[in-house]
Design an enzyme around this catalytic site. Structure first.
Site, PDB file in Angstrom:
ATOM      1  N   ASN A 210       3.140  11.665 -22.935  1.00 44.25           N
ATOM      2  CA  ASN A 210       1.747  11.661 -23.404  1.00 44.25           C
ATOM      3  C   ASN A 210       1.070  10.355 -23.000  1.00 44.25           C
ATOM      4  OD1 ASN A 210       2.089   9.641 -25.621  1.00 44.25           O
ATOM      5  ND2 ASN A 210       3.543  11.187 -26.314  1.00 44.25           N
ATOM      6  N   LYS A 289      17.939  18.858 -10.091  1.00 43.12           N
ATOM      7  CA  LYS A 289      16.520  19.179  -9.991  1.00 43.12           C
ATOM      8  C   LYS A 289      16.330  20.695  -9.878  1.00 43.12           C
ATOM      9  CE  LYS A 289      12.462  18.317  -7.234  1.00 43.12           C
ATOM     10  NZ  LYS A 289      11.963  18.012  -5.907  1.00 43.12           N
ATOM     11  N   ASP A 306      11.456  15.043 -36.729  1.00 40.91           N
ATOM     12  CA  ASP A 306      10.380  14.151 -37.145  1.00 40.91           C
ATOM     13  C   ASP A 306      10.980  12.890 -37.782  1.00 40.91           C
ATOM     14  OD1 ASP A 306       8.214  12.918 -38.682  1.00 40.91           O
ATOM     15  OD2 ASP A 306       7.080  14.689 -38.069  1.00 40.91           O
ATOM     16  N   ILE A 307      10.833  11.775 -37.088  1.00 43.62           N
ATOM     17  CA  ILE A 307      11.473  10.524 -37.518  1.00 43.62           C
ATOM     18  C   ILE A 307      10.893  10.050 -38.859  1.00 43.62           C
ATOM     19  CG2 ILE A 307      12.014   8.139 -36.846  1.00 43.62           C
ATOM     20  CD1 ILE A 307      11.458   9.061 -33.899  1.00 43.62           C
ATOM     21  N   PHE A 323       0.979   6.588 -38.028  1.00 42.44           N
ATOM     22  CA  PHE A 323      -0.262   6.580 -37.248  1.00 42.44           C
ATOM     23  C   PHE A 323      -0.673   8.027 -37.027  1.00 42.44           C
ATOM     24  CE2 PHE A 323      -1.553   2.426 -35.398  1.00 42.44           C
ATOM     25  CZ  PHE A 323      -0.678   1.631 -36.122  1.00 42.44           C
ATOM     26  N   LYS A 337      -1.117  14.363 -43.488  1.00 37.54           N
ATOM     27  CA  LYS A 337       0.109  13.853 -42.844  1.00 37.54           C
ATOM     28  C   LYS A 337       0.786  12.811 -43.723  1.00 37.54           C
ATOM     29  CE  LYS A 337      -1.112  14.552 -38.152  1.00 37.54           C
ATOM     30  NZ  LYS A 337      -1.746  14.066 -36.954  1.00 37.54           N
ATOM     31  N   LYS A 341       4.534  13.478 -45.178  1.00 42.24           N
ATOM     32  CA  LYS A 341       5.644  12.652 -44.700  1.00 42.24           C
ATOM     33  C   LYS A 341       6.071  11.581 -45.710  1.00 42.24           C
ATOM     34  CE  LYS A 341       4.388  13.571 -39.923  1.00 42.24           C
ATOM     35  NZ  LYS A 341       4.791  13.302 -38.543  1.00 42.24           N
TER      36      LYS A 341
HETATM   37  N1  CTP Z   1       6.204  11.025 -35.718  1.00 38.23           N
HETATM   38  C1  CTP Z   1       7.556  10.890 -35.903  1.00 38.23           C
HETATM   39  N2  CTP Z   1       8.421  11.786 -35.331  1.00 38.23           N
HETATM   40  C2  CTP Z   1       7.961  12.829 -34.607  1.00 38.23           C
HETATM   41  C3  CTP Z   1       6.576  12.975 -34.427  1.00 38.23           C
HETATM   42  C4  CTP Z   1       5.723  12.059 -35.002  1.00 38.23           C
HETATM   43  O1  CTP Z   1       7.975   9.959 -36.574  1.00 38.23           O
HETATM   44  N3  CTP Z   1       8.815  13.657 -34.057  1.00 38.23           N
HETATM   45  C5  CTP Z   1       5.292  10.051 -36.347  1.00 38.23           C
HETATM   46  C6  CTP Z   1       4.411   9.290 -35.369  1.00 38.23           C
HETATM   47  O2  CTP Z   1       5.036   8.106 -34.919  1.00 38.23           O
HETATM   48  C7  CTP Z   1       3.171   9.008 -36.184  1.00 38.23           C
HETATM   49  C8  CTP Z   1       3.070  10.213 -37.072  1.00 38.23           C
HETATM   50  O3  CTP Z   1       4.384  10.752 -37.160  1.00 38.23           O
HETATM   51  O4  CTP Z   1       3.328   7.874 -36.994  1.00 38.23           O
HETATM   52  C9  CTP Z   1       2.150  11.228 -36.488  1.00 38.23           C
HETATM   53  O5  CTP Z   1       2.332  12.423 -37.134  1.00 38.23           O
HETATM   54  P1  CTP Z   1       2.337  13.826 -36.373  1.00 38.23           P
HETATM   55  O6  CTP Z   1       2.374  14.882 -37.393  1.00 38.23           O
HETATM   56  O7  CTP Z   1       3.340  13.916 -35.323  1.00 38.23           O
HETATM   57  O8  CTP Z   1       0.995  13.699 -35.686  1.00 38.23           O
HETATM   58  P2  CTP Z   1       0.555  14.567 -34.504  1.00 38.23           P
HETATM   59  O9  CTP Z   1       1.574  14.714 -33.465  1.00 38.23           O
HETATM   60  O10 CTP Z   1      -0.738  13.971 -34.108  1.00 38.23           O
HETATM   61  O11 CTP Z   1       0.441  15.944 -35.279  1.00 38.23           O
HETATM   62  P3  CTP Z   1      -0.506  17.113 -34.946  1.00 38.23           P
HETATM   63  O12 CTP Z   1      -0.183  17.415 -33.530  1.00 38.23           O
HETATM   64  O13 CTP Z   1      -0.120  18.170 -35.900  1.00 38.23           O
HETATM   65  O14 CTP Z   1      -1.863  16.542 -35.186  1.00 38.23           O
END
Ligand code: CTP
Length: 400
Positions: A210, A289, A306-307, A323, A337, A341
Protein backbone atom coordinates in the site's frame (compact mmCIF):
# COMPACT_ATOMS: atom_id res chain seq x y z
CA UNK A 1 7.87 24.78 16.96
CA UNK A 2 10.97 22.58 16.96
CA UNK A 3 12.80 21.33 20.04
CA UNK A 4 15.75 23.59 19.27
CA UNK A 5 13.80 26.80 18.66
CA UNK A 6 14.92 29.62 20.94
CA UNK A 7 17.58 27.49 22.65
CA UNK A 8 20.99 28.94 23.52
CA UNK A 9 23.67 26.51 22.42
CA UNK A 10 27.39 26.96 23.08
CA UNK A 11 29.43 25.07 20.49
CA UNK A 12 33.08 24.35 21.29
CA UNK A 13 35.26 23.66 18.25
CA UNK A 14 38.61 22.04 19.04
CA UNK A 15 41.69 21.26 16.95
CA UNK A 16 40.97 18.37 14.62
CA UNK A 17 40.49 18.01 10.89
CA UNK A 18 36.75 17.45 11.49
CA UNK A 19 36.49 21.07 12.70
CA UNK A 20 35.05 22.03 9.31
CA UNK A 21 32.03 19.83 10.06
CA UNK A 22 31.11 22.24 12.86
CA UNK A 23 29.84 24.45 10.01
CA UNK A 24 27.16 21.89 9.13
CA UNK A 25 26.18 21.59 12.77
CA UNK A 26 25.79 25.37 13.12
CA UNK A 27 23.62 25.54 10.01
CA UNK A 28 21.37 22.74 11.17
CA UNK A 29 20.99 24.18 14.68
CA UNK A 30 20.22 27.63 13.29
CA UNK A 31 17.77 26.25 10.73
CA UNK A 32 15.74 24.93 13.65
CA UNK A 33 15.83 28.26 15.46
CA UNK A 34 18.68 27.79 17.96
CA UNK A 35 21.03 30.67 18.87
CA UNK A 36 24.62 29.39 18.55
CA UNK A 37 27.67 30.86 20.34
CA UNK A 38 30.96 29.40 19.16
CA UNK A 39 34.05 28.98 21.33
CA UNK A 40 37.06 28.20 19.15
CA UNK A 41 40.16 26.80 20.84
CA UNK A 42 43.65 27.90 19.82
CA UNK A 43 44.24 24.52 18.14
CA UNK A 44 40.81 24.70 16.48
CA UNK A 45 41.80 28.00 14.87
CA UNK A 46 44.49 26.13 12.91
CA UNK A 47 41.75 24.18 11.14
CA UNK A 48 38.96 26.69 10.64
CA UNK A 49 38.74 30.47 10.75
CA UNK A 50 36.71 32.46 13.28
CA UNK A 51 35.28 34.44 10.38
CA UNK A 52 33.65 31.33 8.89
CA UNK A 53 32.15 30.35 12.23
CA UNK A 54 31.02 33.89 12.97
CA UNK A 55 29.38 34.26 9.56
CA UNK A 56 27.46 31.02 9.96
CA UNK A 57 26.48 31.49 13.60
CA UNK A 58 25.80 35.24 13.23
CA UNK A 59 27.32 35.71 16.66
CA UNK A 60 30.82 36.73 17.79
CA UNK A 61 33.24 33.82 18.08
CA UNK A 62 34.94 33.58 21.49
CA UNK A 63 38.58 32.52 21.53
CA UNK A 64 40.33 34.00 24.53
CA UNK A 65 39.52 33.76 28.16
CA UNK A 66 40.98 37.16 28.92
CA UNK A 67 39.79 38.96 25.82
CA UNK A 68 38.59 42.28 27.24
CA UNK A 69 35.96 42.86 24.56
CA UNK A 70 34.47 39.36 24.85
CA UNK A 71 34.52 39.51 28.63
CA UNK A 72 32.76 42.86 28.71
CA UNK A 73 30.21 41.74 26.13
CA UNK A 74 29.28 38.45 27.67
CA UNK A 75 31.96 36.98 29.96
CA UNK A 76 32.80 33.33 30.35
CA UNK A 77 30.57 32.73 33.36
CA UNK A 78 27.58 34.26 31.66
CA UNK A 79 28.32 32.13 28.56
CA UNK A 80 28.29 29.06 30.82
CA UNK A 81 25.10 30.15 32.55
CA UNK A 82 23.08 31.17 29.53
CA UNK A 83 23.73 27.86 27.71
CA UNK A 84 20.88 25.35 27.56
CA UNK A 85 23.33 22.92 25.99
CA UNK A 86 27.07 22.80 25.44
CA UNK A 87 28.33 20.81 22.47
CA UNK A 88 31.97 20.09 21.63
CA UNK A 89 32.31 19.14 17.97
CA UNK A 90 34.84 17.80 17.27
CA UNK A 91 36.24 16.83 20.65
CA UNK A 92 39.91 15.89 20.47
CA UNK A 93 41.63 13.35 22.72
CA UNK A 94 43.41 16.27 24.38
CA UNK A 95 40.16 18.14 25.13
CA UNK A 96 38.58 15.00 26.60
CA UNK A 97 41.65 14.41 28.76
CA UNK A 98 41.67 17.97 30.05
CA UNK A 99 37.98 17.94 30.92
CA UNK A 100 38.30 14.60 32.67
CA UNK A 101 41.19 15.89 34.75
CA UNK A 102 39.52 19.11 35.77
CA UNK A 103 41.92 21.32 33.86
CA UNK A 104 40.43 24.71 33.05
CA UNK A 105 43.23 26.55 31.29
CA UNK A 106 41.34 28.01 28.36
CA UNK A 107 37.90 29.47 27.69
CA UNK A 108 36.26 26.24 26.51
CA UNK A 109 37.47 24.04 29.39
CA UNK A 110 36.50 26.77 31.86
CA UNK A 111 32.99 27.10 30.44
CA UNK A 112 32.60 23.29 30.57
CA UNK A 113 33.50 23.41 34.26
CA UNK A 114 31.26 26.37 34.98
CA UNK A 115 28.10 25.19 33.23
CA UNK A 116 25.14 23.36 34.71
CA UNK A 117 23.83 22.58 31.20
CA UNK A 118 24.15 19.13 29.63
CA UNK A 119 27.43 18.66 27.74
CA UNK A 120 27.63 16.67 24.51
CA UNK A 121 31.01 15.56 23.21
CA UNK A 122 31.49 14.27 19.65
CA UNK A 123 35.03 12.85 19.54
CA UNK A 124 36.99 12.57 16.30
CA UNK A 125 40.54 11.27 16.11
CA UNK A 126 42.80 8.64 14.64
CA UNK A 127 41.63 5.03 15.36
CA UNK A 128 44.73 4.15 17.34
CA UNK A 129 44.28 7.19 19.56
CA UNK A 130 40.60 6.42 19.99
CA UNK A 131 41.44 2.86 21.07
CA UNK A 132 44.18 3.98 23.49
CA UNK A 133 43.57 3.07 27.16
CA UNK A 134 43.73 6.74 28.18
CA UNK A 135 40.99 7.82 25.78
CA UNK A 136 38.83 4.76 26.61
CA UNK A 137 39.12 5.49 30.30
CA UNK A 138 38.52 9.22 29.88
CA UNK A 139 35.37 8.53 27.86
CA UNK A 140 34.11 6.09 30.47
CA UNK A 141 34.70 8.49 33.36
CA UNK A 142 33.10 11.38 31.48
CA UNK A 143 30.02 9.21 30.79
CA UNK A 144 29.81 8.28 34.46
CA UNK A 145 29.89 11.98 35.31
CA UNK A 146 26.87 12.58 33.07
CA UNK A 147 28.54 13.85 29.91
CA UNK A 148 26.95 12.55 26.70
CA UNK A 149 29.38 11.14 24.16
CA UNK A 150 28.24 10.56 20.58
CA UNK A 151 30.65 7.85 19.50
CA UNK A 152 32.56 8.34 16.28
CA UNK A 153 31.72 6.34 13.16
CA UNK A 154 33.96 3.83 11.47
CA UNK A 155 35.32 4.80 8.11
CA UNK A 156 38.15 6.30 6.18
CA UNK A 157 40.05 8.81 8.29
CA UNK A 158 41.96 11.89 7.17
CA UNK A 159 45.23 10.18 8.15
CA UNK A 160 44.56 7.44 5.56
CA UNK A 161 43.63 4.61 7.93
CA UNK A 162 40.22 2.98 8.08
CA UNK A 163 38.57 2.37 11.45
CA UNK A 164 36.62 4.03 14.23
CA UNK A 165 37.41 7.68 14.87
CA UNK A 166 35.60 9.59 12.16
CA UNK A 167 33.26 12.24 13.56
CA UNK A 168 29.71 10.83 13.89
CA UNK A 169 27.27 11.78 11.17
CA UNK A 170 26.21 15.37 11.85
CA UNK A 171 22.52 14.38 11.70
CA UNK A 172 23.19 11.97 14.55
CA UNK A 173 24.94 14.64 16.62
CA UNK A 174 22.09 17.12 16.12
CA UNK A 175 19.53 14.43 16.99
CA UNK A 176 21.34 13.92 20.30
CA UNK A 177 21.07 17.68 20.88
CA UNK A 178 17.29 17.41 20.34
CA UNK A 179 17.13 14.47 22.75
CA UNK A 180 19.07 16.36 25.43
CA UNK A 181 16.83 19.41 25.08
CA UNK A 182 13.48 17.59 25.09
CA UNK A 183 11.23 17.18 28.09
CA UNK A 184 11.52 13.68 29.51
CA UNK A 185 7.80 12.89 29.45
CA UNK A 186 8.46 9.21 28.75
CA UNK A 187 11.51 8.67 30.97
CA UNK A 188 11.80 5.06 32.07
CA UNK A 189 8.99 3.97 29.74
CA UNK A 190 9.26 1.24 27.13
CA UNK A 191 7.52 2.03 23.87
CA UNK A 192 6.91 0.01 20.68
CA UNK A 193 5.98 1.75 17.43
CA UNK A 194 5.15 0.11 14.10
CA UNK A 195 5.51 2.00 10.83
CA UNK A 196 5.29 1.69 7.08
CA UNK A 197 3.40 -0.68 4.84
CA UNK A 198 3.70 -4.45 4.75
CA UNK A 199 4.45 -6.46 1.61
CA UNK A 200 2.53 -9.68 0.98
CA UNK A 201 4.27 -11.91 -1.54
CA UNK A 202 2.53 -13.70 -4.40
CA UNK A 203 5.74 -15.16 -5.74
CA UNK A 204 9.45 -14.16 -5.55
CA UNK A 205 8.78 -11.17 -7.83
CA UNK A 206 5.26 -9.90 -7.19
CA UNK A 207 3.63 -8.67 -4.01
CA UNK A 208 0.72 -6.66 -2.62
CA UNK A 209 1.42 -3.50 -0.66
CA UNK A 210 0.00 0.00 0.00
CA UNK A 211 1.01 3.64 -0.19
CA UNK A 212 2.21 4.17 3.38
CA UNK A 213 5.61 5.92 3.46
CA UNK A 214 6.33 5.15 7.12
CA UNK A 215 7.00 8.83 7.92
CA UNK A 216 4.29 9.25 10.55
CA UNK A 217 5.33 6.09 12.41
CA UNK A 218 9.01 7.03 12.24
CA UNK A 219 8.11 10.46 13.65
CA UNK A 220 6.19 8.78 16.52
CA UNK A 221 9.25 6.59 17.30
CA UNK A 222 11.80 9.42 17.08
CA UNK A 223 9.64 11.69 19.25
CA UNK A 224 9.18 8.99 21.92
CA UNK A 225 12.98 8.61 22.00
CA UNK A 226 13.39 12.38 22.40
CA UNK A 227 10.93 12.24 25.31
CA UNK A 228 13.19 9.70 27.00
CA UNK A 229 11.55 6.36 26.16
CA UNK A 230 13.34 3.13 25.34
CA UNK A 231 11.97 2.65 21.82
CA UNK A 232 11.64 -0.30 19.47
CA UNK A 233 10.53 0.63 15.96
CA UNK A 234 9.15 -2.24 13.88
CA UNK A 235 9.27 -1.03 10.29
CA UNK A 236 7.77 -2.54 7.17
CA UNK A 237 9.47 -2.00 3.78
CA UNK A 238 10.33 1.70 3.49
CA UNK A 239 13.44 3.46 2.18
CA UNK A 240 13.62 5.62 5.33
CA UNK A 241 16.94 5.13 7.18
CA UNK A 242 16.87 3.67 10.70
CA UNK A 243 16.66 6.60 13.15
CA UNK A 244 19.59 7.02 15.56
CA UNK A 245 19.55 6.06 19.25
CA UNK A 246 16.68 3.57 19.10
CA UNK A 247 16.21 -0.05 18.04
CA UNK A 248 14.83 -0.61 14.54
CA UNK A 249 13.60 -4.04 13.48
CA UNK A 250 12.88 -4.41 9.75
CA UNK A 251 10.07 -6.72 8.65
CA UNK A 252 8.31 -7.46 5.39
CA UNK A 253 4.95 -9.15 5.84
CA UNK A 254 2.03 -8.68 8.26
CA UNK A 255 2.97 -12.06 9.73
CA UNK A 256 6.55 -10.95 10.45
CA UNK A 257 5.25 -7.68 11.88
CA UNK A 258 2.89 -9.58 14.16
CA UNK A 259 5.80 -11.68 15.49
CA UNK A 260 8.15 -8.74 16.11
CA UNK A 261 5.53 -6.37 17.57
CA UNK A 262 4.18 -9.07 19.88
CA UNK A 263 7.68 -9.93 21.10
CA UNK A 264 8.65 -6.27 21.64
CA UNK A 265 5.32 -5.48 23.32
CA UNK A 266 6.22 -7.83 26.17
CA UNK A 267 6.67 -5.50 29.17
CA UNK A 268 6.05 -2.36 27.09
CA UNK A 269 4.18 0.62 28.56
CA UNK A 270 2.75 1.70 25.21
CA UNK A 271 2.31 0.27 21.72
CA UNK A 272 1.56 2.57 18.81
CA UNK A 273 0.47 0.87 15.60
CA UNK A 274 1.11 3.46 12.91
CA UNK A 275 1.85 0.78 10.31
CA UNK A 276 -0.53 0.27 7.42
CA UNK A 277 -0.72 -3.48 7.89
CA UNK A 278 -2.16 -5.36 4.91
CA UNK A 279 -5.63 -6.67 5.72
CA UNK A 280 -5.29 -9.52 3.21
CA UNK A 281 -2.49 -11.61 1.75
CA UNK A 282 -2.36 -14.08 -1.13
CA UNK A 283 -3.38 -17.46 0.28
CA UNK A 284 -0.02 -18.90 -0.76
CA UNK A 285 3.28 -17.48 -1.97
CA UNK A 286 4.61 -19.47 -4.93
CA UNK A 287 8.24 -20.56 -4.60
CA UNK A 288 8.88 -19.87 -8.27
CA UNK A 289 7.70 -16.95 -10.39
CA UNK A 290 4.17 -17.61 -11.66
CA UNK A 291 4.14 -17.65 -15.48
CA UNK A 292 1.47 -15.34 -16.82
CA UNK A 293 -0.16 -18.02 -18.94
CA UNK A 294 -0.51 -20.16 -15.79
CA UNK A 295 -2.08 -17.35 -13.76
CA UNK A 296 -5.84 -17.83 -13.59
CA UNK A 297 -6.49 -14.06 -13.13
CA UNK A 298 -8.21 -14.45 -9.81
CA UNK A 299 -6.10 -13.82 -6.76
CA UNK A 300 -7.23 -15.87 -3.79
CA UNK A 301 -6.77 -13.82 -0.60
CA UNK A 302 -6.92 -14.70 3.06
CA UNK A 303 -7.18 -12.18 5.93
CA UNK A 304 -4.06 -11.37 7.93
CA UNK A 305 -4.12 -11.50 11.72
CA UNK A 306 -5.04 -8.20 13.30
CA UNK A 307 -2.06 -7.21 15.45
CA UNK A 308 -3.83 -4.47 17.41
CA UNK A 309 -6.89 -6.58 18.13
CA UNK A 310 -4.64 -9.32 19.40
CA UNK A 311 -2.82 -6.85 21.70
CA UNK A 312 -6.20 -5.41 22.74
CA UNK A 313 -7.35 -8.83 23.94
CA UNK A 314 -4.44 -9.04 26.42
CA UNK A 315 -4.24 -5.32 27.11
CA UNK A 316 -3.53 -5.09 30.84
CA UNK A 317 -2.17 -1.65 31.77
CA UNK A 318 -0.42 -1.23 28.43
CA UNK A 319 -1.50 1.86 26.49
CA UNK A 320 -2.60 1.02 22.94
CA UNK A 321 -2.77 3.63 20.19
CA UNK A 322 -4.05 2.88 16.69
CA UNK A 323 -4.14 4.83 13.45
CA UNK A 324 -7.11 5.04 11.14
CA UNK A 325 -6.78 6.11 7.54
CA UNK A 326 -10.24 7.08 6.30
CA UNK A 327 -11.68 8.63 3.18
CA UNK A 328 -15.16 9.23 4.64
CA UNK A 329 -17.15 9.25 7.90
CA UNK A 330 -13.92 9.86 9.81
CA UNK A 331 -15.33 10.06 13.33
CA UNK A 332 -17.76 7.18 13.04
CA UNK A 333 -15.19 4.81 11.50
CA UNK A 334 -12.30 5.78 13.78
CA UNK A 335 -14.28 5.58 17.02
CA UNK A 336 -15.76 2.23 15.97
CA UNK A 337 -12.21 0.88 15.34
CA UNK A 338 -11.00 2.18 18.72
CA UNK A 339 -13.85 0.38 20.55
CA UNK A 340 -13.61 -2.82 18.51
CA UNK A 341 -9.84 -3.13 19.05
CA UNK A 342 -9.95 -2.08 22.75
CA UNK A 343 -7.64 0.94 22.24
CA UNK A 344 -6.95 3.96 24.45
CA UNK A 345 -6.65 6.34 21.52
CA UNK A 346 -6.87 6.40 17.76
CA UNK A 347 -5.23 8.91 15.43
CA UNK A 348 -7.50 9.49 12.46
CA UNK A 349 -6.55 11.13 9.22
CA UNK A 350 -8.37 11.84 6.03
CA UNK A 351 -6.40 10.15 3.26
CA UNK A 352 -8.70 11.47 0.55
CA UNK A 353 -6.77 14.77 0.81
CA UNK A 354 -3.59 14.94 -1.29
CA UNK A 355 -1.88 17.62 0.87
CA UNK A 356 -1.62 15.41 3.95
CA UNK A 357 -1.11 11.76 4.80
CA UNK A 358 0.69 9.25 2.57
CA UNK A 359 4.15 10.35 1.48
CA UNK A 360 3.68 13.91 2.71
CA UNK A 361 5.88 15.59 5.34
CA UNK A 362 2.86 17.17 6.96
CA UNK A 363 -0.28 15.85 8.49
CA UNK A 364 -3.52 17.04 10.04
CA UNK A 365 -5.26 14.63 12.36
CA UNK A 366 -7.97 14.23 14.92
CA UNK A 367 -7.21 12.05 17.94
CA UNK A 368 -10.09 10.25 19.67
CA UNK A 369 -9.66 8.94 23.20
CA UNK A 370 -11.41 6.09 24.99
CA UNK A 371 -12.83 8.58 27.55
CA UNK A 372 -14.94 10.14 24.80
CA UNK A 373 -12.79 13.24 24.27
CA UNK A 374 -11.00 14.23 21.07
CA UNK A 375 -8.40 16.77 19.96
CA UNK A 376 -7.79 18.36 16.58
CA UNK A 377 -4.20 18.80 15.50
CA UNK A 378 -4.01 21.38 12.72
CA UNK A 379 -1.74 20.96 9.72
CA UNK A 380 1.88 20.66 10.87
CA UNK A 381 5.09 18.71 10.21
CA UNK A 382 4.75 15.03 11.14
CA UNK A 383 7.32 15.59 13.95
CA UNK A 384 5.13 18.27 15.50
CA UNK A 385 2.01 16.10 15.15
CA UNK A 386 3.85 13.19 16.78
CA UNK A 387 4.94 15.39 19.66
CA UNK A 388 1.36 16.63 20.24
CA UNK A 389 -0.03 13.08 20.11
CA UNK A 390 2.54 11.87 22.66
CA UNK A 391 1.86 14.84 24.94
CA UNK A 392 -1.85 14.05 24.95
CA UNK A 393 -1.28 10.32 25.46
CA UNK A 394 1.16 11.00 28.34
CA UNK A 395 -1.21 13.46 30.00
CA UNK A 396 -4.14 11.04 29.90
CA UNK A 397 -2.60 7.62 30.30
CA UNK A 398 1.09 7.77 31.24
CA UNK A 399 1.57 10.38 33.97
CA UNK A 400 5.21 10.73 35.04
N1 CTP B 1 -3.83 -3.05 12.16
C1 CTP B 1 -3.23 -4.13 12.77
N2 CTP B 1 -3.23 -5.35 12.16
C2 CTP B 1 -3.83 -5.53 10.96
C3 CTP B 1 -4.46 -4.43 10.35
C4 CTP B 1 -4.44 -3.21 10.98
O1 CTP B 1 -2.70 -3.97 13.86
N3 CTP B 1 -3.79 -6.71 10.39
C5 CTP B 1 -3.82 -1.74 12.85
C6 CTP B 1 -3.15 -0.63 12.07
O2 CTP B 1 -1.77 -0.55 12.35
C7 CTP B 1 -3.90 0.60 12.52
C8 CTP B 1 -5.29 0.08 12.76
O3 CTP B 1 -5.16 -1.31 12.99
O4 CTP B 1 -3.40 1.09 13.74
C9 CTP B 1 -6.15 0.31 11.56
O5 CTP B 1 -7.28 -0.45 11.67
P1 CTP B 1 -7.93 -1.21 10.43
O6 CTP B 1 -9.22 -1.76 10.88
O7 CTP B 1 -7.03 -2.15 9.78
O8 CTP B 1 -8.08 -0.03 9.50
P2 CTP B 1 -8.31 -0.15 8.00
O9 CTP B 1 -7.45 -1.12 7.34
O10 CTP B 1 -8.24 1.25 7.53
O11 CTP B 1 -9.78 -0.75 8.05
P3 CTP B 1 -10.89 -0.56 7.01
O12 CTP B 1 -10.26 -1.04 5.75
O13 CTP B 1 -11.99 -1.42 7.50
O14 CTP B 1 -11.18 0.90 7.06
Amino acid sequence: MTTLAGREIVLGVTGGIAAYKACEIIRELRREGANVHVILTAAGAHFITPLTLQTLSRNPVYMNMFDLISESEIGHISLAQRAHLLMIVPATANTMGRIRNGIADDLLSTVVMATAAPVLLAPAMNSQMYASPAVRENAEVLRERGFTIVDPDEGELACGTVGPGRLADTGRIVEMARILLSEKLLAGKKVVVSAGPTAEDMDPVRYLTNRSSGRMGFAMAVTARRFGADVTLVAGPTPLPAPPFLTTVRVRSAKEMMGEVTAAAEGADAVVMAAAVADFRPDSAAQKKIKKEKFDRTLALVPTDDILSSLGRTKGTRVLVGFAAETNDLEENAVEKMRRKNLDAIVANDVSRSDIGFGSDSNEVRVYFSDGTAIDLAMAAKDAIASAVWRAVCRKFLPA
